[in-house]
Design an enzyme around this catalytic site. Structure first.
Site, short mmCIF file in Angstrom:
data_model
loop_
_atom_site.label_atom_id
_atom_site.label_comp_id
_atom_site.label_asym_id
_atom_site.label_seq_id
_atom_site.Cartn_x
_atom_site.Cartn_y
_atom_site.Cartn_z
N SER A 1 -3.69 2.46 -8.98
CA SER A 1 -4.53 3.68 -9.03
C SER A 1 -5.19 3.78 -10.39
O SER A 1 -4.61 3.33 -11.40
CB SER A 1 -3.65 4.92 -8.82
OG SER A 1 -4.39 6.10 -9.10
N TYR B 1 3.97 9.54 -11.39
CA TYR B 1 3.18 8.72 -10.46
C TYR B 1 2.34 7.70 -11.24
O TYR B 1 2.33 6.51 -10.91
CB TYR B 1 2.29 9.66 -9.64
CG TYR B 1 1.27 8.97 -8.77
CD1 TYR B 1 1.64 8.39 -7.56
CD2 TYR B 1 -0.09 8.92 -9.13
CE1 TYR B 1 0.70 7.77 -6.74
CE2 TYR B 1 -1.02 8.31 -8.32
CZ TYR B 1 -0.63 7.74 -7.12
OH TYR B 1 -1.56 7.13 -6.31
N ASN C 1 0.81 -1.22 0.00
CA ASN C 1 0.00 0.00 0.00
C ASN C 1 0.84 1.28 0.00
O ASN C 1 0.42 2.28 -0.57
CB ASN C 1 -0.92 -0.02 1.23
CG ASN C 1 -1.52 1.34 1.52
OD1 ASN C 1 -2.47 1.77 0.87
ND2 ASN C 1 -0.94 2.06 2.49
N ALA D 1 2.87 6.47 -14.13
CA ALA D 1 3.74 5.43 -14.73
C ALA D 1 4.07 4.35 -13.70
O ALA D 1 4.08 3.16 -14.02
CB ALA D 1 5.01 6.07 -15.27
P1 NAP Z 1 -1.01 8.68 2.54
O1 NAP Z 1 -2.18 9.16 3.30
O2 NAP Z 1 0.03 9.66 2.10
O3 NAP Z 1 -0.29 7.48 3.37
C1 NAP Z 1 0.86 6.86 2.87
C2 NAP Z 1 1.37 5.86 3.88
O4 NAP Z 1 2.62 5.34 3.41
C3 NAP Z 1 1.67 6.46 5.25
O5 NAP Z 1 1.52 5.49 6.24
C4 NAP Z 1 3.14 6.87 5.11
O6 NAP Z 1 3.78 7.05 6.38
C5 NAP Z 1 3.67 5.65 4.34
N1 NAP Z 1 4.92 5.94 3.65
C6 NAP Z 1 5.18 6.99 2.83
N2 NAP Z 1 6.46 6.94 2.43
C7 NAP Z 1 7.01 5.84 3.02
C8 NAP Z 1 8.31 5.26 2.99
N3 NAP Z 1 9.30 5.79 2.25
N4 NAP Z 1 8.54 4.14 3.72
C9 NAP Z 1 7.53 3.59 4.45
N5 NAP Z 1 6.28 4.08 4.51
C10 NAP Z 1 6.04 5.20 3.79
O7 NAP Z 1 -1.45 7.95 1.18
P2 NAP Z 1 -2.87 7.25 0.82
O8 NAP Z 1 -3.71 8.23 0.14
O9 NAP Z 1 -3.39 6.50 1.98
O10 NAP Z 1 -2.38 6.22 -0.32
C11 NAP Z 1 -2.13 4.85 -0.04
C12 NAP Z 1 -1.96 4.13 -1.36
O11 NAP Z 1 -3.13 4.29 -2.15
C13 NAP Z 1 -0.81 4.67 -2.20
O12 NAP Z 1 -0.14 3.61 -2.86
C14 NAP Z 1 -1.50 5.55 -3.23
O13 NAP Z 1 -0.76 5.69 -4.40
C15 NAP Z 1 -2.78 4.78 -3.43
N6 NAP Z 1 -3.89 5.59 -3.95
C16 NAP Z 1 -4.35 6.68 -3.25
C17 NAP Z 1 -5.39 7.44 -3.78
C18 NAP Z 1 -5.93 8.65 -3.08
O14 NAP Z 1 -6.79 9.35 -3.65
N7 NAP Z 1 -5.49 8.96 -1.86
C19 NAP Z 1 -5.97 7.06 -5.00
C20 NAP Z 1 -5.49 5.94 -5.67
C21 NAP Z 1 -4.45 5.21 -5.14
P3 NAP Z 1 5.09 8.02 6.55
O15 NAP Z 1 4.85 9.23 5.72
O16 NAP Z 1 5.21 8.28 8.02
O17 NAP Z 1 6.26 7.20 6.06
#
Ligand code: NAP
Length: 244
Positions: free
Chosen positions: A139, A152, A87, A154
């Site tokens: 995504s 992103y 994730n 890609a």
């Molecule tokens: P988020 O709120 O930014 O959370 C990201 C999580 O990943 C956090 O726990 C963060 O914690 C962790 N993380 C980030 N960088 C990291 C690293 N280098 N090492 C370890 N952990 C790391 O993102 P989200 O919106 O929940 O997205 C989760 C997934 O869903 C992602 O893959 C995203 O691409 C996908 N997605 C999201 C959306 C959307 O609209 N939000 C849509 C489609 C897909 P820390 O920052 O403390 O490391």
């Protein structure tokens, strides 16, 4: 109640936290990691209902040794891994012509390279057991594209390609591999969208709202349930019909 060993990367907030909550509620043991802790992580670690079924490791997955130490900590504590949900992901927006090289590295290192590394280490454990479920969170922008998110997008398209090949590699060994491709969710990552963009997305979404982590968690639970051993190599879109 299930008692599976589940790894969810990046479960400290946003979608990852929703996934952790869902698997704790279904009775599983859940390990997650992030670069720093959050109040939700602290609550799961101290709540008697979850404390002995929850493991948090502070790790930057973009650093190979830290990713390996995270997987090893789970195996040392619980002896294996039944379900892996890749994730953790990061987005950087901007048009490519002026996109910073460091931002390319940040997005590729986490979304792709760290996912490959964690999956490599976990799949070894699954292969020796002859069972496992792997989910890659991609995504819809990897399928349909979005101006300003080319790098992103890609990486997310790459994850879907990774899913298809890995499903072929692991299918005969009792391991399924699928992608779940969310639409726009109400998390920190989508805070980069302005109010106008949000309203436009909602207007174009047949379900009439943004997605919630629970919408995606239910799809991930379905694909990783014991009942599913025949759906593999697929991309399940969870977007309220936006890309239909
Ligand atoms: P988020 O709120 O930014 O959370 C990201 C999580 O990943 C956090 O726990 C963060 O914690 C962790 N993380 C980030 N960088 C990291 C690293 N280098 N090492 C370890 N952990 C790391 O993102 P989200 O919106 O929940 O997205 C989760 C997934 O869903 C992602 O893959 C995203 O691409 C996908 N997605 C999201 C959306 C959307 O609209 N939000 C849509 C489609 C897909 P820390 O920052 O403390 O490391």
């Amino acid at each position: 109640m299930a008692d599976r060993i589940v790894i969810i990367t990046g479960g400290s907030k946003g979608l990852g936290a929703g996934l952790v909550r869902s698997y704790l509620e279904s009775g599983d043991r859940v390990a997650t990691c992030a670069r720093s802790t959050t109040p939700e992580v602290e609550a799961w670690s101290s709540d008697p209902a979850s404390a002995d079924r929850f493991l948090f490791v502070e790790a930057d997955l973009a650093v190979r040794d830290e990713a390996a130490a995270f997987v090893q900590a789970v195996v040392t504590k619980w002896g294996g891994v039944d379900i892996l949900v890749n994730n953790a992901g990061v987005a950087r927006d901007g048009i490519l012509a002026v996109f910073a090289d460091e931002d390319v590295d940040t997005v590729v290192d986490l979304n792709m390279k760290a996912t490959f590394q964690v999956t490599k280490l976990v799949s070894r454990r699954m292969l020796s057991k002859g069972a496992g479920k792997i989910i890659n969170i991609s995504s819809i922008v990897g399928l349909s594209g979005y101006r300003g998110l080319s790098v992103y997008a890609a990486t997310k398209g790459a994850l879907d390609a990774f899913t298809r090949s890995l499903a072929r590699e692991l299918g005969s060994r009792g391991i399924t591999v699928n992608s779940v491709a969310p639409g726009y969710l109400r998390t920190e990552m989508s805070h980069g969208l302005d109010e106008g963009q949000m309203q436009q997305i909602i207007r174009r979404t047949p379900a009439g709202r943004l997605g919630e982590p629970g919408d995606v968690a239910r799809a991930v639970q379905f694909l990783t349930s014991d009942d599913n051993d025949f759906i593999t190599g697929q991309v399940l879109v969870v977007d309220g019909g936006l890309t239909s």
